[in-house]
Scaffold this active site. Structure first.
Site, PDB file in Angstrom:
ATOM      1  N   ASP A  90       0.834  -1.232  -0.044  1.00 61.06           N
ATOM      2  CA  ASP A  90       0.151   0.084   0.007  1.00 61.06           C
ATOM      3  C   ASP A  90       0.814   1.326   0.137  1.00 61.06           C
ATOM      4  O   ASP A  90       1.809   1.163   0.786  1.00 61.06           O
ATOM      5  CB  ASP A  90      -0.963  -0.218   1.013  1.00 61.06           C
ATOM      6  CG  ASP A  90      -1.755   0.949   1.266  1.00 61.06           C
ATOM      7  OD1 ASP A  90      -1.711   2.264   0.852  1.00 61.06           O
ATOM      8  OD2 ASP A  90      -2.687   0.955   2.149  1.00 61.06           O
ATOM      9  N   LYS A 143       1.736  12.521 -16.777  1.00 62.21           N
ATOM     10  CA  LYS A 143       0.550  13.567 -16.758  1.00 62.21           C
ATOM     11  C   LYS A 143      -0.680  12.901 -16.591  1.00 62.21           C
ATOM     12  O   LYS A 143      -0.550  11.683 -16.481  1.00 62.21           O
ATOM     13  CB  LYS A 143       0.552  14.173 -18.062  1.00 62.21           C
ATOM     14  CG  LYS A 143      -0.064  13.238 -19.259  1.00 62.21           C
ATOM     15  CD  LYS A 143      -0.663  14.009 -20.308  1.00 62.21           C
ATOM     16  CE  LYS A 143      -2.221  14.155 -20.241  1.00 62.21           C
ATOM     17  NZ  LYS A 143      -3.201  12.876 -20.580  1.00 62.21           N
ATOM     18  N   HIS A 173       4.183  13.053 -23.327  1.00 66.56           N
ATOM     19  CA  HIS A 173       4.819  12.213 -24.298  1.00 66.56           C
ATOM     20  C   HIS A 173       4.845  12.688 -25.549  1.00 66.56           C
ATOM     21  O   HIS A 173       5.533  11.985 -26.457  1.00 66.56           O
ATOM     22  CB  HIS A 173       4.176  10.735 -24.078  1.00 66.56           C
ATOM     23  CG  HIS A 173       2.973  10.339 -24.899  1.00 66.56           C
ATOM     24  ND1 HIS A 173       1.623  11.238 -24.147  1.00 66.56           N
ATOM     25  CD2 HIS A 173       2.317   9.921 -26.042  1.00 66.56           C
ATOM     26  CE1 HIS A 173       0.663  10.727 -24.875  1.00 66.56           C
ATOM     27  NE2 HIS A 173       1.096  10.300 -26.144  1.00 66.56           N
ATOM     28  N   LYS A 177       7.452  12.804 -29.800  1.00 70.65           N
ATOM     29  CA  LYS A 177       7.023  12.175 -31.052  1.00 70.65           C
ATOM     30  C   LYS A 177       7.819  12.898 -32.041  1.00 70.65           C
ATOM     31  O   LYS A 177       8.054  14.166 -32.192  1.00 70.65           O
ATOM     32  CB  LYS A 177       5.736  12.481 -31.284  1.00 70.65           C
ATOM     33  CG  LYS A 177       4.690  11.572 -30.185  1.00 70.65           C
ATOM     34  CD  LYS A 177       3.124  11.903 -30.302  1.00 70.65           C
ATOM     35  CE  LYS A 177       2.349  10.944 -29.833  1.00 70.65           C
ATOM     36  NZ  LYS A 177       1.426  10.358 -30.382  1.00 70.65           N
ATOM     37  N   GLU A 211      -9.724  11.628 -32.436  1.00 78.52           N
ATOM     38  CA  GLU A 211      -9.736  10.326 -32.074  1.00 78.52           C
ATOM     39  C   GLU A 211     -11.040   9.571 -32.284  1.00 78.52           C
ATOM     40  O   GLU A 211     -11.905  10.011 -31.782  1.00 78.52           O
ATOM     41  CB  GLU A 211      -9.410  10.188 -30.639  1.00 78.52           C
ATOM     42  CG  GLU A 211      -7.920  10.721 -30.182  1.00 78.52           C
ATOM     43  CD  GLU A 211      -7.538  10.486 -28.740  1.00 78.52           C
ATOM     44  OE1 GLU A 211      -6.301  10.234 -28.542  1.00 78.52           O
ATOM     45  OE2 GLU A 211      -8.307  10.701 -27.816  1.00 78.52           O
ATOM     46  N   ASP A 230      -7.134  16.550 -19.948  1.00 75.28           N
ATOM     47  CA  ASP A 230      -6.495  15.227 -20.567  1.00 75.28           C
ATOM     48  C   ASP A 230      -5.627  15.545 -21.681  1.00 75.28           C
ATOM     49  O   ASP A 230      -4.495  15.065 -21.712  1.00 75.28           O
ATOM     50  CB  ASP A 230      -7.536  14.464 -21.174  1.00 75.28           C
ATOM     51  CG  ASP A 230      -7.060  13.037 -21.310  1.00 75.28           C
ATOM     52  OD1 ASP A 230      -6.123  12.497 -20.830  1.00 75.28           O
ATOM     53  OD2 ASP A 230      -7.523  12.495 -22.187  1.00 75.28           O
ATOM     54  N   HIS A 235      -0.862  18.197 -24.144  1.00 74.54           N
ATOM     55  CA  HIS A 235      -0.315  18.066 -25.509  1.00 74.54           C
ATOM     56  C   HIS A 235      -0.342  19.256 -26.366  1.00 74.54           C
ATOM     57  O   HIS A 235       0.312  19.610 -27.212  1.00 74.54           O
ATOM     58  CB  HIS A 235      -0.948  16.846 -26.068  1.00 74.54           C
ATOM     59  CG  HIS A 235      -0.650  15.439 -25.152  1.00 74.54           C
ATOM     60  ND1 HIS A 235       0.365  15.307 -24.330  1.00 74.54           N
ATOM     61  CD2 HIS A 235      -1.783  14.436 -24.807  1.00 74.54           C
ATOM     62  CE1 HIS A 235       0.104  14.236 -23.512  1.00 74.54           C
ATOM     63  NE2 HIS A 235      -1.226  13.712 -24.033  1.00 74.54           N
ATOM     64  N   LYS A 321     -12.934  12.550 -28.584  1.00 74.87           N
ATOM     65  CA  LYS A 321     -13.000  11.244 -28.609  1.00 74.87           C
ATOM     66  C   LYS A 321     -14.184  10.768 -29.446  1.00 74.87           C
ATOM     67  O   LYS A 321     -15.164  11.899 -29.374  1.00 74.87           O
ATOM     68  CB  LYS A 321     -13.041  10.598 -27.373  1.00 74.87           C
ATOM     69  CG  LYS A 321     -12.197  10.835 -26.337  1.00 74.87           C
ATOM     70  CD  LYS A 321     -11.141   9.703 -26.118  1.00 74.87           C
ATOM     71  CE  LYS A 321     -10.111  10.133 -25.040  1.00 74.87           C
ATOM     72  NZ  LYS A 321      -8.902   9.628 -25.583  1.00 74.87           N
TER      73      LYS A 321
HETATM   74  C1  BG6 Z   1      -3.010  10.491 -23.592  1.00 73.74           C
HETATM   75  C2  BG6 Z   1      -4.498  10.885 -23.031  1.00 73.74           C
HETATM   76  O1  BG6 Z   1      -2.381  11.519 -22.676  1.00 73.74           O
HETATM   77  O2  BG6 Z   1      -2.778  11.010 -24.712  1.00 73.74           O
HETATM   78  C3  BG6 Z   1      -5.175  10.055 -23.905  1.00 73.74           C
HETATM   79  O3  BG6 Z   1      -4.709  10.361 -21.755  1.00 73.74           O
HETATM   80  C4  BG6 Z   1      -5.154  10.162 -25.282  1.00 73.74           C
HETATM   81  O4  BG6 Z   1      -6.784  10.251 -23.769  1.00 73.74           O
HETATM   82  C5  BG6 Z   1      -3.651  10.095 -25.507  1.00 73.74           C
HETATM   83  O5  BG6 Z   1      -5.838   9.277 -26.135  1.00 73.74           O
HETATM   84  C6  BG6 Z   1      -3.155  10.555 -27.198  1.00 73.74           C
HETATM   85  O6  BG6 Z   1      -2.071  10.285 -27.391  1.00 73.74           O
HETATM   86  P1  BG6 Z   1      -1.291   9.323 -28.617  1.00 73.74           P
HETATM   87  O7  BG6 Z   1       0.123   8.998 -28.585  1.00 73.74           O
HETATM   88  O8  BG6 Z   1      -2.152   7.793 -28.147  1.00 73.74           O
HETATM   89  O9  BG6 Z   1      -1.753   9.892 -29.881  1.00 73.74           O
END
Ligand code: BG6
Length: 502
Positions: A90, A143, A173, A177, A211, A230, A235, A321
């Site tokens: 835990d 994140k 992330h 890229k 997406e 998110d 991003h 989404k």
């Molecule tokens: C993430 C989000 O940080 O990035 C997700 O939490 C999203 O909701 C994703 O789908 C998109 O990243 P990638 O690299 O999969 O396009």
């Protein structure tokens, strides 16, 4: 706080949230890729709440790696699995950190990777500090870093009490890229852009991250986040910052961080009328989602960057989404020629620069060319440059390797994170209700009104410039085909990593 040698490579990796979805989808494949390149000759310790054995963790890692693609280097996989160990406990109990300390015996400079829900960051960071596990160590934080300005500040303060700033690696992330790194390169490796890259020539900028899929079992997480938190605050803002920044004075990434932070600071705080929020039909029926949820699964914003360069140029950012396709694209739309010699030049759309970031990265410049015949009319054509990244590292492979090397170039800095939160903070709670939209559409039609003056929205094009559909890059294709990670163990839920739609 302890004296920290920022140059020495980490000698162990600890993954908090080892049984979670993020670890399954992204981390184990990245560790395998690092192991293949001989960059992970160190113990890897998974930590989570589930009562697992080393063997169970190894099985999970092995399944995850197999699910992400063909295992071409079995000896590397074997070496990685042999180095994997598991600590269950835990995060609220000091005992868990004592067990980790025992497992880390022999390691002097561990890197602790927090692939856990943000609500647990503080408790784990404090646990590491109290157990003496932060000495000479690095911490890598997923994140979202905070959920508003106040919580980000608090989290930064907690992290800074335990770790030095150059030992803290905040992940976004998108920064790892290739196509996003190319934004920086393309802008400053070419001389033709700079004269037009400002309010005198640029009409507006659009950034879209679409997406096709929904929240995919992440309803619970989404309920506490929403699209703005998110992906837009992080991003999409990072993409905007790379496009809007002033030239850094040197290649030193400290200089790049300074300039991106300046742009984030120059972003005007949003007001409710700058934001259109949407929710796809059926979202409220998903597990973990409130029946009367007002959380947005789509968000479009009109942003201003109050700087000399960008004064008066609107930046339109949107993501959602269950949209019509999966892509990320930037359109930098240039102003119309000052004199309207050819009527069709305005009606038919003018010049723009298009950066398709995913899938299949490409850069295209749109220009008008005269059509055959007596009339002075023409068509818009794209000069199309394909980006090739055949052997590209995945973002997580790159980021974990960099963090263990102490290279913070592709991570976000404290001031940048806080500036980004300051921009969205006013609308996190004060906003118009989320409007329903159809799955497979481009979001609520009210978003058209937001961009009316500079529109329409450019929906990402998935062709190769000659009209042929492009294929997704291998990572995107695997994601499109991937199913949510199989359930590891019922008990892990509370401490599983944040779920990702990968
Ligand atoms: C993430 C989000 O940080 O990035 C997700 O939490 C999203 O909701 C994703 O789908 C998109 O990243 P990638 O690299 O999969 O396009």
């Amino acid at each position: 706080m302890n004296k920290f040698d920022g140059r020495a490579r980490s000698d162990a990796l600890v993954v908090f949230g080892a049984t979670g979805d993020l670890a399954y989808k992204k981390i184990y494949p990245a560790l395998y890729a690092l192991a293949r390149r001989g960059l992970l000759e160190m113990p890897v310790i998974g930590v989570s709440g589930s009562d697992w054995s080393d063997a169970q963790l190894r099985q999970r890692a092995s399944d995850s790696i197999a699910a992400s693609g063909a295992v071409e280097d079995k000896p590397a996989l074997k070496r990685l699995l042999a180095r994997l160990h598991y600590v269950s406990g835990d995060y609220n109990k000091p005992d868990t950190f004592d067990k980790l300390k025992t497992a880390l015996a022999g390691s002097e400079r561990p890197a602790h990777y927090l692939a856990i829900p943000p609500s647990l960051f503080e408790i784990v960071i404090q646990g590491l500090g109290a157990a003496g596990l932060a000495r000479q160590a690095r911490v890598i934080v997923e994140k979202p870093f905070g959920r508003d300005l106040a919580s980000a500040r608090r989290l930064n303060a907690v992290a800074r009490q335990v770790f030095a700033e150059d030992a803290i690696f905040r992940i976004d992330h998108f920064l790892a890229k290739e196509a996003i790194m190319n934004l920086l390169y393309f802008r400053f490796a070419n001389s033709f852009l700079e004269p037009i890259w400002n309010r005198n020539y640029v009409d507006s900028v659009q950034i879209t991250l679409s997406e096709e899929f929904g929240t995919e079992g992440r309803g619970g997480f989404y309920e506490s986040a929403g699209c703005l938190r998110d992906v837009i605050q992080n991003h999409l803002f990072q993409i905007a910052a790379l496009l809007a920044m002033e030239p850094p004075s040197t290649r030193d990434f400290g200089a790049v961080h300074n300039e991106t932070a300046e742009v984030l600071r120059a972003m005007r705080p949003l007001g409710a009328d700058d934001v259109v929020r949407g929710q796809y039909s059926g979202y409220r029926k998903e597990p973990g989602v409130a029946r009367d949820s007002d959380v947005e699964t789509y968000c479009a914003i009109k942003l201003h960057i109050d700087s000399w360069r960008w004064n008066g140029v609107p930046w339109y950012l949107r993501s959602g989404k269950c949209l019509a396709n999966s892509a990320a694209e930037v359109i930098v739309k240039l102003k119309a020629p000052p004199q309207q010699l050819f009527a069709d030049a305005v009606a038919g759309g003018g010049n723009y620069l298009r950066f398709r970031l995913q899938p299949a990265p490409a850069v295209a410049l749109a220009a008008r060319v005269k059509r055959d015949g007596k009339e002075f009319v023409g068509d818009q054509h794209e000069l199309y440059l394909v980006e090739e990244h055949p052997n590209g590292e995945t973002p997580y492979e790159r980021l974990l390797g960099d963090a263990m090397d102490g290279n913070g170039a592709l991570f976000t800095r404290e001031d940048a994170v806080e500036a980004a939160w300051a921009t969205v903070n006013p609308v996190l709670d004060k906003h118009h209700p989320a409007l329903p939209y159809r799955r497979g559409s481009w979001g609520p039609k009210e978003a058209d009104a937001l961009i009316a003056e500079h529109g329409p929205w450019h929906n990402p094009r998935l062709d190769d410039g000659a009209g042929k559909a492009v294929k997704a890059a291998p990572e995107a294709a695997a994601k499109a085909a991937s199913k949510p990670a199989p359930k590891a163990a019922p008990k892990q839920a509370a401490q599983a990593g944040p779920k990702r739609s990968k």
